[in-house]
Design an enzyme around this catalytic site. Sequence first.
Site, short mmCIF file in Angstrom:
data_model
loop_
_atom_site.label_atom_id
_atom_site.label_comp_id
_atom_site.label_asym_id
_atom_site.label_seq_id
_atom_site.Cartn_x
_atom_site.Cartn_y
_atom_site.Cartn_z
N TRP A 149 4.90 -0.10 9.89
CA TRP A 149 5.30 -1.30 9.13
C TRP A 149 4.52 -2.52 9.59
CZ3 TRP A 149 7.21 -0.43 4.79
CH2 TRP A 149 8.10 0.62 4.58
N LYS A 155 19.42 9.80 -7.20
CA LYS A 155 18.13 9.36 -6.70
C LYS A 155 17.13 10.51 -6.83
CE LYS A 155 16.18 7.16 -2.59
NZ LYS A 155 16.45 6.64 -1.25
N TRP A 209 8.51 -3.55 3.94
CA TRP A 209 7.34 -4.41 3.74
C TRP A 209 7.72 -5.86 3.51
CZ3 TRP A 209 4.18 -5.84 -0.93
CH2 TRP A 209 2.88 -6.23 -0.57
N GLN A 236 12.41 -1.87 0.32
CA GLN A 236 11.43 -2.55 1.17
C GLN A 236 11.99 -3.81 1.82
OE1 GLN A 236 8.56 -1.30 1.99
NE2 GLN A 236 8.72 0.45 0.63
N ASP A 281 -1.91 2.84 2.72
CA ASP A 281 -1.19 2.91 3.99
C ASP A 281 -1.46 4.30 4.55
OD1 ASP A 281 0.44 2.00 5.96
OD2 ASP A 281 2.31 2.43 4.91
N PRO A 308 0.80 -1.22 0.00
CA PRO A 308 0.00 0.00 0.00
C PRO A 308 0.84 1.27 0.00
CG PRO A 308 0.09 -0.92 2.20
CD PRO A 308 0.82 -1.88 1.31
N LYS A 336 12.18 14.84 -3.67
CA LYS A 336 11.54 16.15 -3.69
C LYS A 336 12.56 17.23 -3.39
CE LYS A 336 6.84 14.86 -2.46
NZ LYS A 336 5.98 14.63 -1.32
#
Length: 1037
Positions: free
Chosen positions: A557, A631, A598, A594, A86, A47, A634
């Site tokens: 998590w 990478k 996750w 992740q 999420d 999510p 923002k």
Amino acid sequence: MFDVVSSRVSFPGLDSETLEYWRKQDVFRRSIDERPDAPLFMMYEGPPTANGSPGIHHVLARIFKDVISRYQTMKGCRVIRKGGWDTHGLPVELAIEQELGLTSKRDIEEYGIAEFNQRCRESVFRYVKDWEVMTERIGYWVDMDDPYVTLENDYIETGWWILKELWDRGLLYQDRRGTPHCPRCVSSLSSHEVALGYRENTPDPSVFVKFEAIAPLPDSAALTAADSTPTYFLAWTTTPWTLPGNTALAVSPDAEYSVVQTAGARLILATALLSVLQEEYTVAGTLPGSDLAGLTYRPLYDAVAYGSAIQQFVPGDNGQTTLEDADAYSPHVVAAAFVSMDDGTGIVHIAPAFGDEDLGLGRESGLAFVQPVDLQGVITGGYPFAGKFVKDADPEICADLTERGLLYHQGVYRHTYPFCWRCDTPLLYYAKTSWYIRTTARKDRLVDINSRINWYPEHIREGRFGEWLRNNQDWAISRERYWGTPIPIWQCDACGRANCIGSVAELSELSGHDVNDLDLHRPYVDDITWPCAAAASPGSVKCPGTLRRIPEVMDAWFDSGAMPFAQWHYPFENSEIDRDGRLPADYICEAVDQTRGWFYSLHALSTLLKDDVAYRNVICLGLILDGRGRKMSKRLGNVVDPMTVLDTHGADALRWYLFTASHPGEPRRFSDRLVQQTLRQVLLTLWNVYSFFINYANIDEFEPSQIPAGWRPEAELDRWILSELNRLAQQVDAHLDNYNPTDAGRRIQEFIDVLSNWYVRRSRRRFWKSENDADKLGAYATLYTCLATVARLMAPLAPFVSEQIYRNLELPYRPDAPDSVHLASFPTPDESLIDQTLMDATQLAMRVASMGRAARSKAGIKVRQPLASVVVRTRTPEESQYLEWVRPQILEELNIKSLEAVAPDSGLYAGAQQAAGDDADAVVAVDGYSAALEAGYMVAIDTRLSPDLADEGLARELSHRIQNLRKGARFDITDRIVTYYQGPDDVQRVMDAHRDYIMQETLSDALLPQAPADDASAETQRIEGMDVTLAVCRVTP
RNA sequence: GGGCCUGUAGCUCAGGCGGUUAGAGCGCAGUCCUGAUAAGACUGAGGUCGUUGGUUCGAGUCCAUCCAGGCCCA
């Protein structure tokens, strides 16, 4: 009739048409609902949080989820993929804190937890619309209408059920641990946040401190002092403020330590690190670190004297340790494996109240625990520097130790140190209590079960993920925060009895309140309390206390790791998921960041609860970088907005690029230019072939029904491309079955290239010719099969363009055809059509043609000019054989009358080699030939032009010019014309000699040697040094 | 400091088990083609295969070392 297809195509425009079609026909839902008995294929959606707009990296993950799901659907599976959001966690809270201008937990509590959480709740759906738009736009099929949402009561309740299960199995406990802590925010930081704030070259004090050893020392020559010279352990630290918390010194048991005599003192330190000494010394003796263990020393600051509380680690039952109050302590040396010989003195100052290693050692060795610093980072107690912030206390502590002769040396040490990423305060490692899931109790199972997971790329299994599992630490799940799943533990404020609640019903029953309609978040859930006495057994003494919920919420998590169960509100509903195939997942896919997120939380909870994998297959994506290899973030402002790319190039181009640019596990640079290149090279090329086919099929009124049942290709070219096609189908199927869309896409790309640039180019004349014979039908049947099959093969990767082609080519002509390519079956290869030898031979033809063109190019003879002969030297006898089969193709491609295959030792080859000299691959002129040499092959064209050949060349040139005129006049390609010409004798002669050829090529009913009629467009051109006037005029039927 | 990954043409990438002369696309320069045409084909220039060692008859490929970059963890 097929729908007319323009070669001028706007893919973004087609995309919206396709999307509309899918909506109208409800294709996605039907791909699941209309096959209730099909085998289940479960895809778990990791999510996202919709409190920001989606970026290109989200597109990457979503299309990789999509491609496998679509493939499995076409293979006949029922693919369940439930969307999810999420919604909890610190990032959400921080965003709201910033919006509201709150800077500390106190601010939040003054603002009000209820209102604060309400803001959090609203913020996480702020960008849902953007996400939904993007998701649909890229063609990601996932159930967005009925998603799981981690903030919903049902979802939280499953989380509670899981915790209760763990609680009942003794896998949930509270413990104290060294935790990164921001003294200004008064909060722990997650490791993720800590990672945001590391700073290189941070200066810290570097101090070497002398701890005075207390007799008796062991009976060793090295340690037995001849006089009363004091003996010190020399330790090194960069955090003097932790020294008041010192309760032990650690040494490496296996390393060698030296006792050295200096002026006025004897020092003990590791032999390997004697270079830190600043003065003359002599080594009095050496001994292993293990011999130092147990020695006692005088504390620098006696905690008792300065009024700090003293506690002591005491081993409990079941292997846990507890902290109990103590009156005194005896600092001593302990052996620890983590002591390194890389820097310092080999003797490590241990303060269990701070560092995590220190705390762990304290627990193992039953050390004392002294905490002279509060959560704001201020020194407590009666120390001379009490009341100071720790960093300000450093110089004072150093000064104090210097005065007492206990500071051996002082300097500055630059290292990487973590700072709070929000307020730039240096973080302190601080021993705090948290709640933990005892994953280490199932560590072996975590490792074993991981070995059953198919990781793509494979190295993650034993590498990054396996490494992480082997170093498994218990999972800290509590957060001293507000917006999260509340930890369902209620604790008595009097007797400390704790109770874990596993469901809403249980909470209602125990508390005596109906909490069915309660928002389970803070602060409401915190209002639910009940008397401890209520639970006391009859006749026992009733506890006067009240059960209150502990204040912490859970790590977000945990929420996402709970989704295999919580998305179905298991076990309260859907209790059959572990039997009906919905558990575990067949497939998940996220980025490599992740592994600790996750991927781990799913794996850990599934192992603990079900002792089974949470997912059988997982694609672990590399990160997506900007055009310069950085990478995307923002902060850097280099995030690519996917919608711009989609609106420019279309969804398939973006998808195709992301699938094929590099393998999923590799980091990839994103480049708009490369998306455009993909569009032109792959999708537009395919589209051109498709448009070519439709164009001629409609002219000839070809329909798929004309292909006889059981038809098999006869023409060599047809057999070849269908062989390639079936080989392609085999390979694409194998690649997708192996979770490898990248190589699947690359193979399709290669096929499209040869289909366009060899098959269609070689076959064009078969489509143009006027008679509708078997050969022409064969060509149509072949190209039709190729296009229809490729559309299906590429449907999982490029769902839009494949749908367009399918709907035009297949749907109307098969009564049983499903109304979408995504409901159709994946192509099954016909192995009997695969002919490896023919494919090898054709490859040779391509090579010879390419070399022949090089030879022409070098000799300056255009392809339109026919030549008498070409001589070919191959490398092996098999290839000479191949050459015979593909002779017609080569002759036509090169516009040459005859081909001669020569022996490997032919004189012409030897001559050409000699002419080429050192340059092995070259084009040389030799004996009237222009010969191309390459990798042992030779293709030599006879450059001599006979008058007949020259005339034929001119005839071709003339028809070419006439074709241009036709086109310039915008005639339809089937229009018949009358051609007028005027020119020198050569032109007249050639027009007569090649009259039939020119008329046929140009669809001319007549070739008239005169000035054109009034309405014809005439042009005078220079052809091979002659002025020629040509004109064309359409014949009205 | 530790783990994993990557390093091949200006750019993006191929190069099963070591084995003829290391390839493709894009870009650049030039030529051609013109009934797929706001396409297409061909040619050319461009490479110490990150470094240094080693194994081998033979290394882009296997081993070691170092260097650089990325991610994760300390």
